[in-house]
Enzyme design. Sequence first.
Site, PDB file in Angstrom:
ATOM      1  N   HIS A 145       0.799  -1.225   0.000  1.00  0.00           N
ATOM      2  CA  HIS A 145       0.000   0.000   0.000  1.00  0.00           C
ATOM      3  C   HIS A 145       0.835   1.279   0.000  1.00  0.00           C
ATOM      4  O   HIS A 145       0.380   2.317   0.470  1.00  0.00           O
ATOM      5  CB  HIS A 145      -0.986   0.021   1.167  1.00  0.00           C
ATOM      6  CG  HIS A 145      -2.197   0.880   0.910  1.00  0.00           C
ATOM      7  ND1 HIS A 145      -2.776   1.000  -0.328  1.00  0.00           N
ATOM      8  CD2 HIS A 145      -2.936   1.678   1.740  1.00  0.00           C
ATOM      9  CE1 HIS A 145      -3.821   1.814  -0.245  1.00  0.00           C
ATOM     10  NE2 HIS A 145      -3.933   2.247   0.984  1.00  0.00           N
ATOM     11  N   SER A 305      -3.451   5.319  10.380  1.00  0.00           N
ATOM     12  CA  SER A 305      -2.450   6.216   9.798  1.00  0.00           C
ATOM     13  C   SER A 305      -1.136   6.093  10.559  1.00  0.00           C
ATOM     14  O   SER A 305      -1.125   5.863  11.765  1.00  0.00           O
ATOM     15  CB  SER A 305      -2.948   7.665   9.872  1.00  0.00           C
ATOM     16  OG  SER A 305      -1.910   8.578   9.571  1.00  0.00           O
ATOM     17  N   SER A 666      19.303   2.373  -2.383  1.00  0.00           N
ATOM     18  CA  SER A 666      19.771   2.597  -1.015  1.00  0.00           C
ATOM     19  C   SER A 666      18.984   3.726  -0.355  1.00  0.00           C
ATOM     20  O   SER A 666      18.635   4.726  -1.004  1.00  0.00           O
ATOM     21  CB  SER A 666      21.263   2.944  -1.009  1.00  0.00           C
ATOM     22  OG  SER A 666      22.030   1.910  -1.597  1.00  0.00           O
TER      23      SER A 666
END
Length: 735
Positions: A145, A305, A666
């Site tokens: 997501h 959240s 990275s």
Amino acid sequence: MGACKGGCACCSCVTLSLSTLFLLVSTASLVLIYVLIAGETNKGPDPTLPQNYTYMVGVGRADCTGPPAEIPLMGYAHPQQKAAGIHTRLYSRAFIVDDGRKRLVFVTADVGMISQRLRLEVLQALQVKFGDLYRQENVVLSGTHTHCGPGGFFQYTLFMISSSGYIKASVQPLVDGIVKSIEIAHRSMRPGRIYRNRGEVDESSLNRSPHSYLNNPEKERERYDGDKDKQVTVLKFTDMDGDGIGMLSWFAVHAVSMNYTNLMVSSDNMGYASYLMEQDKNPGELPGQGGFVAGFSSSNLGDVSPNTRGPHCMNTGLPCDYVNSSCPEGGTKLCASIGPGEDMFESTRIIGHNIYMKTKELYANADEEVRGSLHFAHQWVNMTEVEVPFNSTHTARTCKPALGHSFAAGTTDGGGDLNFTQGAVEGDPFWDGVRDALLGEPSNETQECHHPKPILFSTGEMTWPLPWHPEIVDVQIITIGSVAVIAVPGEVTTMAGRRLREAVQKELQSEGSYRDVEVVISGLSNIYTHYITTYEEYQVQRYEGASTIYGPHTLSAYVQKYRGLARAIAQDRVTGLPPGPQPPFFEKNLFNLLPQASVDRKPVNSSFGDVLDQVLPVYRQGDVVSVTFVAGNPRHSGDIRDRTFVTVEMMDSRTGSWEVIHNDASWETRFHWLKGSNGRSNATVEWFIPAAAPRGSYRIRHFGHYKQIKGLRPVITPYEGVSDVFNITASFYYQ
């Protein structure tokens, strides 16, 4: 014989009696054995037997990063949020388990969600490579997501509009990356063991719709500790020597630490947790390399959240309106949740690190071995016509898809641009008039079915040029011994997830099997259908309720369908399940609104790869190195999987050669692409020097491709650029 001497008649009677008794006992024993066996058979499979089970296990990881330029990022649906570089790369991570009779695959991919089109294309590719070995019944695809991956991988009109259409250049890396991760896991299969553990991740999540949550029954809420699920479930994969080869976990939090102002492709907080775990278990390897695979999967995150400071008005710093999540000036647009860091990068780092640290601890201490057989059950369901019992005398049904007015308000993780607010249970005459003029008025039947949702888009009644929303949906459960995974096709809220887990657990245990079953929800799986709230939360019509597209009884319908799958598994009657109506695979009317990438141009007297802004000669640990190159459009680099736009290199004083220590996957690097005018563009590379970086000589290289027209034909040419050599030292002052 002496006792019978002279009494043969008596001896014969005794012999006959003993023989008869033996026959009766034998018959009774056989009947009892049959009853016991039949009874056990009726109870269905016992996932904890036999105790000496040995699985074949395999893990695999593959790059699935798509073009990091000009393609809309999928998640926030902000038209200005188009890819312009790379923060971190996206990976697909696959886990295969085989018990000798059955085999299943679980994939968690760094993608906003799994679309129906993506799943169907992956299954087609698997059919070509493996025949019927991997198919819809035994393959689960789940998205982490992240809201910062390239879009364009849907076949339904609403999603195509928000992501510039169906973009093959975006779809193909996802399909190829997912399939490659499964192929690597397939090739790496070996005898192994699986262990499970469970704990809680603190200070990493917040319920963003507490007003909706509080509409659930008080007695139900009292059963739980808070309005969000903090638990993380971990599966540890090892070989027969006990050496770890992989880890798979589920945790409920939105991957929205990176907000809608970010323009770089990013795997967000869940991807960073994977990055940390894999770097820890694959020491000395670059990101995406090494044998250990760490999958961090989504769960019931619908109202959860990571922005733990909560919603505040950005113009005043005051808390937003509790009910509508809006500000007196600026409305929903200026109401935003932030934190825990000072910016989105720090917040991503903190949340990802929190999840990683707890998961690492649970992985290290996992000692409860998962044993037993594998099972899976799958059906396609037409979610627009599911009948569910409403009470003892009445039934209800699901609806044709529709989105409510509060859908356009967005959430506190990313508000909408227009004057919509969350919690709207009445329509707006102006916007309803605009809708009717452009798209048509929703039918009375659909309006009544979705009540109290005021419908903004009646997507189930909109079919041009293709249906706007899906009707046919995957429902699926897989079990690995005493672990059951519910593959949910959307974003299920905290309480909705709790109800679904409890219903499946009870059904699995109803036949006496799965006594110690651990049930987890895998969100954003197989197909995307927006949100799934409880009936009570739906009445409030905040963003999550307005985005529950099949109406107020959506959760009840899913509970009913998943209970049916769980019952079939518990009774070992999966083969009797009807497959259901197959979903469409649209060949025509798919559209692509993304313009073709233009020809690249460069400043006069320069070449692609030339340095425009050079590095400084000396830096310290903690500084940021920045260098800007003349660049081509990254879209011209084609398939960028397993490649890099950036390397940070250190001089090995022993050999006199350059060693790559970082690339564009990275965490320490950021690759920004800036599109200028007249076909010119620049690439800026930043390297955030770690505190542990050793002293020495370094350089930064940039790789890309540019397009020119030669003889009326486009020609793609590779280029590279390199910075000056710079030094890292502990101090600018020398003694």
